[in-house]
Every structure is written in structure tokens, then in C-alpha cells.
Design a protein around this motif. Structure first.
Motif, PDB file in Angstrom:
ATOM      1  N   CYS A 153      19.967   0.367  -0.448  1.00 54.11           N
ATOM      2  CA  CYS A 153      19.074   1.567  -0.314  1.00 54.11           C
ATOM      3  C   CYS A 153      17.828   1.196  -1.015  1.00 54.11           C
ATOM      4  CB  CYS A 153      19.772   2.649  -1.146  1.00 54.11           C
ATOM      5  SG  CYS A 153      21.170   3.489  -0.472  1.00 54.11           S
ATOM      6  N   ASN A 154      17.663   0.426  -2.138  1.00 53.62           N
ATOM      7  CA  ASN A 154      16.169  -0.038  -2.516  1.00 53.62           C
ATOM      8  C   ASN A 154      15.428  -0.822  -1.456  1.00 53.62           C
ATOM      9  OD1 ASN A 154      14.280  -0.238  -4.597  1.00 53.62           O
ATOM     10  ND2 ASN A 154      14.885  -2.212  -5.103  1.00 53.62           N
TER      11      ASN A 154
ATOM     12  N   SER B 294      14.386   1.663   1.441  1.00 50.09           N
ATOM     13  CA  SER B 294      13.062   2.245   0.703  1.00 50.09           C
ATOM     14  C   SER B 294      11.906   1.551   0.667  1.00 50.09           C
ATOM     15  CB  SER B 294      13.352   2.851  -0.663  1.00 50.09           C
ATOM     16  OG  SER B 294      12.501   3.582  -1.171  1.00 50.09           O
TER      17      SER B 294
ATOM     18  N   LYS C 176       8.638   2.228   2.979  1.00 48.62           N
ATOM     19  CA  LYS C 176       7.345   2.494   2.294  1.00 48.62           C
ATOM     20  C   LYS C 176       6.072   1.499   2.534  1.00 48.62           C
ATOM     21  CE  LYS C 176       9.016   5.298  -1.296  1.00 48.62           C
ATOM     22  NZ  LYS C 176       9.172   5.511  -2.897  1.00 48.62           N
TER      23      LYS C 176
ATOM     24  N   GLN D 137       6.525   8.177   6.320  1.00 49.18           N
ATOM     25  CA  GLN D 137       5.839   7.116   6.207  1.00 49.18           C
ATOM     26  C   GLN D 137       4.291   7.864   6.580  1.00 49.18           C
ATOM     27  OE1 GLN D 137       7.656   4.906   9.268  1.00 49.18           O
ATOM     28  NE2 GLN D 137       8.130   3.234   7.914  1.00 49.18           N
TER      29      GLN D 137
ATOM     30  N   GLN E 221       2.929   8.837   3.193  1.00 52.38           N
ATOM     31  CA  GLN E 221       2.684   7.804   2.395  1.00 52.38           C
ATOM     32  C   GLN E 221       1.444   7.069   2.643  1.00 52.38           C
ATOM     33  OE1 GLN E 221       4.825   6.721  -0.090  1.00 52.38           O
ATOM     34  NE2 GLN E 221       3.136   5.229  -0.782  1.00 52.38           N
TER      35      GLN E 221
END
Length: 157
Positions: free
Chosen positions: A75-76, A79, A83, A116, A119
Motif C-alpha cells: 500500500c505504501n 501511494s 503521488k 493526482q 497533488q
């Protein structure tokens, strides 16, 4: 201990390696079966005409396995990739979290692209000279425990 070390010690890495070896064997036999089925379809008059154009290269056998071990790391990674601006489908494929990354991408595309885009806007706002909103050092007063250069007498203490 790291996620990778836990995978090794708990046997998940060995299980994944064994599953991948078995998947190669099953994929080869599945492709042979599909080749026979397609030959039958191409020769048959009872099959819908739209299937006559179907080729073996149009079919990709998939074997679903639950790949939720090391979930936090995956999951990290997802992400960070999203990003960083990596195209969502490629990020979904790369992390190996989803049994059908294409369908997950189709289901999530609008949301991922909206995140996105927001961001990118935040990053641009933070990079504007004179805009201190994104710099925590410029927002917070000095709360360090370092002694002041002004004597206590001068401060009126």
C-alpha cells in the motif's frame, strides 16, 4: 524486523516462489487447451461470427491468488508511485496487490486521476516564491529549547 525479513521467516516468500512455478506450468497447459478450443471455434458453423476473429494472443489466462501478505509495504509503495505521478494502471500492476489490476484501474481511474491532479496543484502552489504555506519551518515559531541570546535581565525576567 522489516516486512521482507518477516516474509522470509514466515515462509511467505517460499510459498510465493512455489506458486509462481506452478503458475508457469498451468499457464502452458491452459494455452494448449485454448489453442484446441480456438481451432474448434474457427471450424464451427454454430459459433457466433464475432468469435471467429478471436486469436490465442487475445487471451491471457489468469490465476487468482490472495496476495495480501506484506500489505503495508504494498500500500505504501502504491501511494508513493501514485503521488509521484506514475500512471495508475502501471502502479497497480507493479505493486502486485490486485488479482486484476486492469479492473481495479477501471474502477478507480477517476478517483486516482483526481487525487493526482490535486497533488500537482498543491506542489505548484508550494513552489511559488514567497508562498510559505507549504513550508512548516516558516509557519511555526521557534519552539526550541535552546537558550536565548538575550540575557534574562534584558528580557525583564
Amino acid at each position: 524486523s522489516t516486512g521482507s525479513a518477516m516474509n522470509l521467516s514466515n515462509g511467505w516468500q517460499a510459498a510465493e516462489t512455489a506458486a509462481k512455478k506452478q503458475e508457469i506450468i498451468f499457464t502452458a497447459s491452459e494455452m494448449q487447451t485454448l489453442d484446441v478450443v480456438l481451432d474448434i471455434i474457427h471450424r464451427s458453423n454454430e459459433v457466433d461470427e464475432s468469435l471467429h476473429d478471436l486469436e490465442l494472443s487475445d487471451i491471457l489466462p489468469k490465476f487468482s491468488r490472495n496476495k495480501t501478505y506484506d500489505l503495508a509495504t504494498k500500500c505504501n509503495a502504491l501511494s508513493v508511485l501514485l503521488k509521484s505521478g506514475v500512471y495508475g494502471l502501471r502502479a497497480f500492476e507493479h505493486v502486485g496487490l490486485f488479482t486484476d489490476p486492469q479492473q481495479t484501474w477501471n474502477d478507480s481511474k477517476d478517483m486516482v486521476e483526481a487525487i493526482q491532479k490535486s497533488q500537482i496543484k498543491e506542489d505548484k502552489a508550494d513552489s511559488v516564491p514567497g508562498n510559505d504555506e507549504g513550508d512548516p519551518q516558516k509557519q511555526m515559531p521557534d519552539a526550541s529549547d535552546q537558550p536565548s541570546k538575550v540575557s534574562m535581565v534584558d528580557e525583564g525576567v
